[in-house]
Design an enzyme around this catalytic site. Sequence first.
Site, short mmCIF file in Angstrom:
data_model
loop_
_atom_site.label_atom_id
_atom_site.label_comp_id
_atom_site.label_asym_id
_atom_site.label_seq_id
_atom_site.Cartn_x
_atom_site.Cartn_y
_atom_site.Cartn_z
N HIS A 67 0.82 -1.21 0.00
CA HIS A 67 0.00 0.00 0.00
C HIS A 67 0.85 1.27 0.00
O HIS A 67 0.34 2.36 -0.28
CB HIS A 67 -1.01 -0.01 1.17
CG HIS A 67 -0.44 0.33 2.51
ND1 HIS A 67 -0.06 -0.62 3.43
CD2 HIS A 67 -0.20 1.52 3.10
CE1 HIS A 67 0.37 -0.04 4.53
NE2 HIS A 67 0.30 1.27 4.35
N ASP A 116 -0.31 -7.58 1.43
CA ASP A 116 0.25 -6.23 1.51
C ASP A 116 1.78 -6.29 1.64
O ASP A 116 2.34 -6.05 2.71
CB ASP A 116 -0.36 -5.50 2.71
CG ASP A 116 -0.05 -4.02 2.71
OD1 ASP A 116 0.45 -3.50 1.69
OD2 ASP A 116 -0.31 -3.36 3.75
N SER A 212 3.97 2.62 8.23
CA SER A 212 3.63 1.59 7.24
C SER A 212 4.86 1.11 6.49
O SER A 212 5.74 1.91 6.13
CB SER A 212 2.62 2.15 6.24
OG SER A 212 1.38 2.37 6.83
N GLY A 213 4.91 -0.20 6.23
CA GLY A 213 6.02 -0.78 5.49
C GLY A 213 7.23 -1.10 6.33
O GLY A 213 8.15 -1.79 5.88
#
Length: 268
Positions: A67, A116, A212-213
Amino acid sequence: MILFLKPEYNFTLTSAECGSRSKSSRIIGGRDVALGRWPWQVSLYVHNKHVCGGSIIAQQWIVTAAHCVHKSPQLSSWSILSGMVSHSAVRQQASSSAVKKIIYHQKYDDRTHDYDIALMKLEKPINYSDSIRPVCLPQYEQDLPTGSECWVSGWGHTHPDNNMPRSLKEAMVPLISTKKCNSSCIYDGDITPRMLCAGYLDGKVDACQGDSGGPLVCQTDYTWRLVGVVSWGMGCAEPNRPGVYTKIVSFLDWIYKSMEVISCWEVF
């Protein structure tokens, strides 16, 4: 007895340097980090602005969340900053790398955040140092017990309404069973076999926007392994809303195969 056998890929990530650190996500309720504590942590920049975290798994490869990149701008807009803990001292600390290719999982669903995961290949190999090292991937048979103490790190919000911090934050978050996380009072069946949960059911400590990530790492046999990638959650550090992470062990084949295929294409 069930045996888990690793497929024979020509491309290998085996490295004596992975999963160790020098001796010298959005994280709410966390604390500042010293340089070199999480040497695989990188910052993904777009147009000179931090957007996500990521993890070094090889000299030219970064793992992050799909994402973060699936609506990706031009490759020339991206840069990967490694060997840093402070965005205030980027020029003094960070090593900047250009991105050559971005691959996100073909089954990624931006509604449910299933699958994801993404890989980024760098233009040139990263030079390892005390503050820049790869994290080890999990073993195929790895199955950590509920309650295992793992660590999440990132430059994300330290409060849902605050700006992102300048310094890298860390927090210890215990693993939560998928059965419990899928219960009606938590995520009510939204956790797929490719996800895992970690955190506290009373809230207070969690990843948040900007993390995120980034990596969720656990130490096994004195080696740090990338168990999860910061993926999603409802709110930040809310009760009964623990962090949800991409389960790396479910994607080992995809990671190895993707890296091997790209490397083979570049030979011709």
